[in-house]
Design a protein around this motif. Structure first.
Motif, PDB file in Angstrom:
ATOM      1  N   GLY A 115       5.167  -6.366  -1.100  1.00 46.33           N
ATOM      2  CA  GLY A 115       3.802  -5.900  -0.919  1.00 46.33           C
ATOM      3  C   GLY A 115       3.177  -5.568  -2.259  1.00 46.33           C
ATOM      4  N   ALA A 134      -7.782  -9.111  -0.250  1.00 46.21           N
ATOM      5  CA  ALA A 134      -7.538  -7.781   0.311  1.00 46.21           C
ATOM      6  C   ALA A 134      -7.996  -7.678   1.757  1.00 46.21           C
ATOM      7  N   ASN A 135      -9.061  -8.392   2.083  1.00 45.54           N
ATOM      8  CA  ASN A 135      -9.613  -8.243   3.441  1.00 45.54           C
ATOM      9  C   ASN A 135      -8.975  -9.199   4.444  1.00 45.54           C
ATOM     10  N   PRO A 137      -5.441  -9.510   5.631  1.00 49.18           N
ATOM     11  CA  PRO A 137      -4.052  -9.038   5.564  1.00 49.18           C
ATOM     12  C   PRO A 137      -3.039  -9.987   6.191  1.00 49.18           C
ATOM     13  N   THR A 185       2.538 -10.263  -0.016  1.00 46.59           N
ATOM     14  CA  THR A 185       1.535  -9.873   0.980  1.00 46.59           C
ATOM     15  C   THR A 185       0.862  -8.594   0.487  1.00 46.59           C
ATOM     16  N   THR A 186      -0.107  -8.106   1.262  1.00 50.19           N
ATOM     17  CA  THR A 186      -0.772  -6.867   0.837  1.00 50.19           C
ATOM     18  C   THR A 186       0.144  -5.689   1.125  1.00 50.19           C
ATOM     19  N   ASP A 188      -0.555  -2.955   2.658  1.00 51.23           N
ATOM     20  CA  ASP A 188      -0.710  -2.459   4.035  1.00 51.23           C
ATOM     21  C   ASP A 188       0.134  -3.263   5.004  1.00 51.23           C
ATOM     22  N   LYS A 189       0.073  -4.578   4.839  1.00 54.64           N
ATOM     23  CA  LYS A 189       0.838  -5.450   5.719  1.00 54.64           C
ATOM     24  C   LYS A 189       2.341  -5.184   5.551  1.00 54.64           C
TER      25      LYS A 189
END
Lengths: 373, 239
Positions: A115, A134-135, A137, A185-186, A188-189
């Motif tokens: 991440g 970023a938008n 995910p 990946t991001t 958050d993910k």
């Protein structure tokens, strides 16, 4: 050089045998170095490639991502410290993925899920497709290993033991982490995969594994004092902290060291025996006026020539071997390392011939007279 | 003074608890242009004598003066240089470098001294031609006959134009025709180019070419004027 070349041409078989031994030793040295290099790449390429100078871990984690848990909020505070030009967080977890779009290839692939913050200095450049956003995910970028395994841009990855799905939007080169191909990946993910079980984040807000810092001459001692419960180390220490990295490298280095030591003795003994055989000849040459210097130079230049040619042959054979080794084999030759070991072997063989040179200085030219009464 | 001079030279060998006196107070002068022979039974000290003359061995007592240089005062490195420049060693037949051809046997001597000039190559070729080896320049020692090898060894000894020639049993393993040729060559070189030559030999057939014959026995050297060849020579030159 004159005597050296003449004798090499005359005693072809004898020198061929020594040459073959040197070739084999050189070959093995280069293969081991390639293997060592390949393994360490596989183990820590992502860390080695990232454009960071220092890494901040949780205190007590001994520079290991898997043992460390911090809050992403710390990154902002670290960034405002002297000499720190940028800070960005990273999280890592291991997983197994299935290709959800292609029912034919239902082979599972082990991967490392990393991440990162999209567009930060931690995001590697894609050579195919597009970078993270970023938008979005659900989108990930993956190491080219997956491409070779039949994954394509647009394919959906299903993570085993989880309901999470991801879509490949781009491929990157040479990104492996903990011996596995990396998928970026991001954050958050990544968190939703890593901390799926309630309470596994130990109550830390926005947890991450480590924070990478950019900037020369960062005072890690000061950072350790300033931020309780953290430990900042250099990138190379962080690389050493990768699981298995030290052990693998240590094993290979030990083998290399033994091999080099053995080669020094084997070659030394060969040259010495050859010199002993010729001691009468050297005696004659000394009787007619050859200096120790002249004869010593003849020996050293002979050893130099022989080793040089043999090591060059060893390099060619190694590159030839690299062509036929299977792709999965962690083998990567670093030209710098090859040159380094070639020089090392050359120096070792010349040093081993010095025993023979010493012997020459002790040969008594009286031998030429043959029958002292 | 030039030539070679032995002044009361003795050599002692330690053999276990016994001391062996190999050379006993030897005094001898060999002038330039003079060719002498040293004969004697084996064990008489001939080889020790030659080794000392050739700066391969230090005497236990006494001095050797070679072209005005006292060998006792030279360092090992300078002795090697002296052997290279002033002494031409003619060793026994087999003592050639096995992997060098006839021409290279001579050129290696020049290489020891430093650079090899084009003139040196020409000189070596001339030298070999004068010794009848013009057709053998590219041959290795193993491809030569005993006589050819010995002539190559002689050419090698002459290559640096030394002032002293030392021959160690140069006729061993040669038939008498070849032996005569070889010794004639040495005598000729000593006379025409004004060199001091010493030959150690068993071979009494060869003494007719020598100016003086010394007999070595139990480490003592004595001038053998009873030698018939010398007398013959004296008579023939008078007549």
């Amino acid at each position: 050089m004159f005597l050296a070349i003449k004798e090499l041409k005359h005693g072809k078989l004898r020198f061929l045998m020594i040459g073959v031994i040197t070739v084999l030793i050189a070959w093995l040295v280069f293969i081991l170095s390639g293997l060592g290099n390949g393994l360490s790449t596989l183990s820590a390429a992502t860390f080695k490639n990232m454009d960071a100078n220092y890494v901040t871990f949780e205190d007590g984690s001994r520079a290991s991502m898997s043992r460390s848990l911090l809050s992403e909020l710390l990154a902002e505070k670290l960034e405002s410290q002297p000499n720190v030009s940028a800070a960005s967080a990273m999280g890592a977890t291991m997983g197994t993925v299935l290709n959800n779009s292609d029912s034919e290839t239902n082979e599972k692939v082990d991967i490392a899920i990393l991440g990162i913050t999209p567009d930060s200095f931690l995001e590697p450049n894609v050579f195919d497709g597009k970078p993270l956003q970023a938008n979005k995910p659900l989108e990930v970028i993956a190491n080219e290993t997956l491409k070779k395994k039949g994954f394509k841009i647009g394919d959906t990855l299903k993570i085993e033991g989880s309901l999470e799905k991801m879509k490949i939007v781009g491929f990157v080169k040479n990104e492996t982490y903990n011996h596995l191909p990396a998928i970026f990946t991001t954050l958050d993910k990544w968190r939703s995969i890593q901390f799926a079980a309630p309470g596994s984040n130990k109550g830390i807000e926005k947890p991450v594994n480590a924070i990478m810092l950019q900037g020369e001459n960062i005072d890690s001692e000061k950072l350790n004092q300033l931020f309780k419960n953290t430990e900042t180390v250099t990138k190379s220490t962080a690389v050493q902290g990768m699981p298995g990295y030290k052990e693998e490298n240590g094993t290979i280095m030990m083998m290399l060291a033994f091999l080099l030591a053995i080669s020094a003795f084997v070659l030394g003994v060969f040259f010495y025996v050859l010199t002993l055989q010729k001691s009468n000849q050297f005696g004659i040459l000394k009787a007619i006026g050859a200096s120790n210097r002249f004869l010593g130079r003849a020996i050293v230049s002979q050893v130099f020539l022989l080793s040089f040619i043999s090591i060059a042959a060893g390099i060619l054979l190694t590159y030839g071997t690299a062509l036929i080794l299977p792709d999965e084999m962690p083998f990567s030759l670093d030209l710098k390392l090859v040159i380094l070991y070639a020089l090392l072997l050359l120096v070792i063989s010349i040093l081993s011939s010095l025993v023979s040179v010493r012997k020459i200085t002790k040969i008594d030219p009286l031998q030429a007279i043959g029958r002292m009464e | 003074m030039s030539g070679i001079q032995f002044k009361n030279v003795s050599k002692l060998y330690q053999q276990g608890e016994n001391q062996v006196l190999a050379l006993d107070e030897i005094s001898l002068t060999v002038e330039q242009g003079e060719f002498i022979a040293v004969i004697g039974p084996s064990g008489s000290g001939k080889s020790t004598f030659l080794a000392i003359a050739g700066a391969l061995l230090h005497p236990s007592k006494g001095e050797v003066i070679l072209n005005g240089k006292n060998l006792n005062e030279l360092k090992p490195k300078d002795l090697a240089q002296l052997r290279l420049e002033e002494i031409g060693f003619i060793l026994q037949t087999s003592n050639l470098v096995p992997y060098l051809n006839v021409l290279e046997q001579l050129l290696v001597v020049k290489r020891m001294a430093g650079k090899l000039a084009k003139a040196d190559k020409e000189y070596a070729k001339e030298l070999l031609q004068s010794l009848g080896l013009a057709a053998k320049l590219g041959k290795l020692p193993e491809q030569l006959s005993g006589g050819e090898r010995q002539r190559t060894a002689i050419a090698r000894a002459f290559m640096n134009n030394p002032s002293i020639i030392l021959a160690d049993e140069p006729t061993a393993s040669l038939d008498s025709k070849r032996a005569h040729e070889v010794v004639q060559l040495i005598a000729n070189e000593a006379k025409t180019r004004n060199k001091a030559a010493i030959m150690v030999t068993h071979d009494e057939r060869m003494l007719e070419y020598c100016d003086k014959v010394y007999q070595m026995e139990d480490g003592r050297l004595k001038h053998d004027d009873s030698n018939s060849y010398e007398k013959l020579k004296a008579i023939s030159t008078k007549g």
